[in-house]
Design a protein around this motif. Structure first.
Motif, PDB file in Angstrom:
ATOM      1  N   TYR A  53      -0.161   7.176   7.001  1.00 15.15           N
ATOM      2  CA  TYR A  53      -0.903   7.885   8.039  1.00 15.15           C
ATOM      3  C   TYR A  53       0.083   8.691   8.884  1.00 15.15           C
ATOM      4  O   TYR A  53       1.146   8.186   9.264  1.00 15.15           O
ATOM      5  CB  TYR A  53      -1.693   6.908   8.913  1.00 15.15           C
ATOM      6  N   GLU A  83       0.825  -1.204   0.000  1.00 13.62           N
ATOM      7  CA  GLU A  83       0.000   0.000   0.000  1.00 13.62           C
ATOM      8  C   GLU A  83       0.858   1.252   0.000  1.00 13.62           C
ATOM      9  O   GLU A  83       2.021   1.229   0.368  1.00 13.62           O
ATOM     10  CB  GLU A  83      -0.915   0.000   1.229  1.00 13.62           C
ATOM     11  N   LYS A  84       0.268   2.341  -0.407  1.00 15.47           N
ATOM     12  CA  LYS A  84       0.973   3.619  -0.376  1.00 15.47           C
ATOM     13  C   LYS A  84       0.233   4.642   0.471  1.00 15.47           C
ATOM     14  O   LYS A  84       0.571   5.815   0.474  1.00 15.47           O
ATOM     15  CB  LYS A  84       1.170   4.154  -1.798  1.00 15.47           C
ATOM     16  N   SER A  85      -0.788   4.169   1.216  1.00 17.51           N
ATOM     17  CA  SER A  85      -1.517   5.066   2.099  1.00 17.51           C
ATOM     18  C   SER A  85      -0.736   5.227   3.388  1.00 17.51           C
ATOM     19  O   SER A  85      -0.595   4.293   4.174  1.00 17.51           O
ATOM     20  CB  SER A  85      -2.920   4.514   2.398  1.00 17.51           C
ATOM     21  N   SER A 128      -4.322  11.215   6.452  1.00 14.45           N
ATOM     22  CA  SER A 128      -4.013  10.209   5.445  1.00 14.45           C
ATOM     23  C   SER A 128      -3.377  10.891   4.239  1.00 14.45           C
ATOM     24  O   SER A 128      -3.807  11.967   3.822  1.00 14.45           O
ATOM     25  CB  SER A 128      -5.297   9.488   5.017  1.00 14.45           C
ATOM     26  N   HIS A 129      -2.347  10.243   3.702  1.00 10.67           N
ATOM     27  CA  HIS A 129      -1.649  10.800   2.535  1.00 10.67           C
ATOM     28  C   HIS A 129      -1.155   9.643   1.675  1.00 10.67           C
ATOM     29  O   HIS A 129      -0.489   8.730   2.168  1.00 10.67           O
ATOM     30  CB  HIS A 129      -0.465  11.651   2.990  1.00 10.67           C
ATOM     31  N   VAL A 130      -1.517   9.644   0.399  1.00 10.21           N
ATOM     32  CA  VAL A 130      -0.957   8.680  -0.546  1.00 10.21           C
ATOM     33  C   VAL A 130       0.444   9.156  -0.903  1.00 10.21           C
ATOM     34  O   VAL A 130       0.616  10.285  -1.377  1.00 10.21           O
ATOM     35  CB  VAL A 130      -1.819   8.554  -1.812  1.00 10.21           C
TER      36      VAL A 130
END
Length: 770
Positions: free
Chosen positions: A278, A274-276, A287-289
């Motif tokens: 926190y 994942e690239k999410s 939250s930031h991608v």
């Protein structure tokens, strides 16, 4: 000058205050408070029938029985694992609803863990430990020599094997983390290392010029956090591109050290795929991608424990749909509940020009006990708003005039008497009388005013500092004002032609230091300039300045330009008594002058001041101005008479001043409440806190300061000083600034004293007229 090399005993308890026992009989307490969801928030008080619903709700998870202090949390095999302060590993599985002891730290690490002299301590999923600690050497008589130590690093495998990790004496490891494979990574001064789990050898991954404060693993990335954010790709084995959006978001916190065993913010990514990402800050959970263009708020920190500075951040993770945050002494769970209103019904606004950590702690703690309130803390000059003081004052005045102003006001640097005359402030007399607690009478009297409604008290400061002079008893016992201090300095210079006397070399610094006891002399009862008071101050200040600089050495001048004192990573205020008495020890000067507060923390001003004075055979006496022994107040609390939540606002003020708040939270500054002072003394005696600080003086000689609780004699001296205080200076900040700025020209003979006084009058006359 000052490097904190260790904090022995239970220094960390300073940051664990307020962590009382959890409610409930199982791990999930059911005690919840609001944690806001950014999506669809609406202003409290909106009468719309369609209220926005849904936010994350906070609940507490009990720690293992008998465990009070915490070190870390991590994910096990679909479960939560917890590391206690002594290195014991516990596991919590949902179906069991109880913590199971998994393993304990190796015997070699028991002592370093107990006294917190660990450089790093990190478990991996296999149960291996990467640890580094300080090992003190012994002198010839077998006594521990705290000036001589070395750093020990090793891998402790789950099967009992110990593998030394060789690190050069010049290197210092400040952080250890591990990835999903169990591989450890270390951050040094300028390098990041990967540890070989078979033989303990180190592979240098990258070198960088910037320091690394914290190292975090987020998926396949190492997040190197110092003055800037750098990202290392562990799969590609190279530095990755910068993430400008994330770095810009973290800018307020980058480069900041946390308190002991804490961080100013946390980062978490659930898996390498994942690239999410926190990010947790005091403002909330975001939250930031990674490499995306936005940062979205998931939880509003002001609605839960996240904003509470009384509980330091330790770690954060996500398990299923829930987020877990480990604070210093508490573990909280955050789960989204769509049935809860997005915002509480009512707002309580706290407003001050500048941010203050003690007020932030009050806000956080008060919000937790009032889940029906949305408690906000606004401080426009502490953030990048582009506002000047005048801008902020105009906005505030407009809001107050329209009946929409903040509920609680911090009057630091605000015109108290103007607000009283306009009827803006509520009378605090009944509220303070009703608490049954003992406040300092002279402080209360300083804020009593006569109005058409009668005599009342319309503000009360949380904190008070008083000006003190330190030195040998026989030299300073008869000094009680600036003129007598000037006499003493001239006599001392005649007897000691060379060497600093009070520790300053600039005219501005001299005025800042000498002003601490004299600001109450600069304004008259009608709120105008007291020209004679200012003239007398500058006259005596010039005598003291000339006596000081006439004997300064080049070495001392250079030292004064370079020195900065830190306590627990926080810069000390130059005019603090603790800072000045440390300077006296550094320069071997005979006197010190500074503002003293009553904080009984081992890292507080009085504990440090008392021990250094004792080491130098010094005592302290009050430093009075012409109008008496006057202190200076901060965090001056007042309530808006027109507040729509006036009852809660008055309760907020009472709580901020209370013994209860002190017993549950760490306070940096002292208090105007005698009961708070007694409570701090009791807690210190009960906890047995101590700390060590080490430095080299101007001659290169090592000095070691061991700070413990003040003795009964030292406490009696403090109480006597505080009881002698006759009130609080309410000198306007514009007057203060003008005296310091223009007065410097008088000290350096660019203006005569009379010319300087006239220039000061001219500079502030228009402002005072307004």
């Amino acid at each position: 000058m000052w490097k904190k090399i260790l904090a022995l005993g239970l220094v960390s308890m300073l940051l664990l205050s307020g962590c009382g026992p959890s409610m409930g009989e199982d791990n999930r307490t059911g005690q919840s408070s609001a944690a806001g969801n950014a999506g669809g928030q609406q202003n409290a008080g909106n009468d719309s029938d369609e209220k926005a619903m849904g936010r994350y709700v906070e609940s507490e998870i009990n720690l293992p029985e008998g465990v009070e202090y915490v070190r870390d949390i991590r994910l096990g095999d679909n479960c939560l694992e917890f590391i206690a302060w002594d290195g014991t590993l516990y596991r919590l599985e949902d179906q069991e609803q109880s913590w199971q002891l998994v393993s304990q730290a190796p015997e070699e690490l028991q002592y370093p863990l107990s006294v917190d002299i660990m450089n790093c301590f990190q478990y991996n999923g296999a149960g291996d430990i990467m640890a580094g600690y300080i090992q003190f050497l012994e002198d010839e008589e077998g006594n521990t020599d705290y000036n001589s130590y070395t750093h020990v690093y090793a891998l402790f495998l789950a099967d009992g094997t110990r593998i030394p990790v060789e690190i050069s004496e010049q290197e210092y490891i400040s952080s250890a983390v591990c990835d999903e494979t169990g591989t450890f990574y270390l951050s040094g001064r300028e390098r990041i290392y990967r540890v070989n789990g078979q033989d303990g050898s180190l592979e240098v991954l990258t070198e960088f010029g910037d320091r690394c404060d914290y190292l975090t693993i987020c998926g396949k990335y190492l997040m190197i956090q110092g003055d800037k954010l750098q990202i290392y790709d562990m799969e590609e084995n190279k530095m990755a591109d910068q993430d400008p959006v994330l770095e810009d978001f973290l800018k307020p916190w980058l480069g900041q050290y946390g308190d002991i065993n804490s961080r100013p913010y946390l980062m978490w990514m659930s898996s390498p795929e994942e690239k999410s990402l926190y990010v947790l800050t005091r403002k909330g959970l975001y939250s930031h991608v990674l490499y995306g263009s936005t940062v979205e708020q998931l939880i509003d920190g002001s609605l839960c424990s996240i904003s509470d500075l009384g509980h330091s951040f330790v770690n954060m993770l996500q398990l299923g749909e829930a987020f877990y945050v480990l604070y210093s002494g508490q573990l909280k769970q955050y789960v989204y509940d769509p049935t809860v209103p997005t915002m509480p019904e009512n707002i309580l606004r706290v407003w001050g020009l500048q941010s203050d950590e003690d007020i932030q702690r009050v806000v956080g703690a008060f919000a937790q006990s009032h889940p029906d309130l949305y408690v906000t803390y606004e401080h426009p000059l502490s953030e990048d708003t582009g506002m000047t003081r005048e801008d902020a004052m105009k906005v505030l005045s407009t809001e107050l005039a329209t009946g929409n102003g903040p509920d609680v006001l911090l009057l630091d640097d605000l015109p108290y008497d103007t607000y009283v005359e306009k009827g803006v402030l509520a009378d605090l007399t009944e509220t303070l009388d009703g608490t049954g607690e003992r406040y300092m009478d002279a402080v209360r009297e300083s804020y009593r005013r006569d109005t058409p409604q009668g005599r009342g008290q319309y503000a009360m400061p949380m904190s008070l500092t008083v000006p003190v002079l330190m030195g040998e008893k026989n030299k300073i016992q008869n000094v009680s004002n600036l003129e007598q201090l000037a006499d003493l300095m001239e006599q001392s210079r005649a007897a000691q032609p060379e060497g600093t006397l009070l520790g300053f070399n600039r005219a501005e610094n001299a005025l800042e230091l000498l002003a601490i006891g004299s600001t109450g002399d600069w304004m008259n009862e009608s709120g105008g300039i007291d020209s004679e008071g200012v003239k007398n101050f500058l006259t005596q200040a010039r005598r003291i300045y000339n006596a000081e600089i006439s004997g300064l050495t080049a070495k001392e001048i250079e030292g004064m330009e370079q020195l900065q004192s830190y306590i627990n990573g926080v810069p000390q205020v130059w005019t603090q008594a603790g800072y000045q008495v440390q300077n006296a020890m550094y320069f071997h000067q005979p006197f010190a002058l500074g503002m003293l507060n009553s904080s009984m923390s081992v890292m507080g001003d009085y504990s440090m001041t008392a021990v250094v004075m004792s080491m130098q055979n010094m005592v302290m006496v009050p430093m009075s101005g012409e109008n008496g022994f006057i202190g200076q107040a901060s965090n001056i609390l007042a309530v808006n008479e027109a507040s729509k939540v006036k009852e809660q606002a008055l309760e907020f003020v009472a709580y901020a001043l209370s013994k209860q708040f002190c017993s549950e939270n760490y306070m940096r500054a002292g208090s105007t409440n005698w009961d708070v002072l007694e409570e701090q003394i009791r807690k210190n005696e009960e906890d047995g806190i101590s700390a060590f600080m080490s430095f080299e003086d101007i001659d290169g000689k090592p000095q070691l300061i061991e700070v413990e609780n003040p003795s009964e004699e030292e406490l009696a001296a403090l109480r006597q000083i505080l009881e002698a205080c006759q009130g609080v200076s309410q000198c306007d900040s514009r007057v203060y600034d003008a005296v310091i700025e223009v007065g410097a020209y008088a000290l350096t003979d660019k203006l005569t004293i009379d010319e300087a006084v006239k220039e000061i009058e001219k500079k502030v006359s228009l402002y005072l007229a307004e």
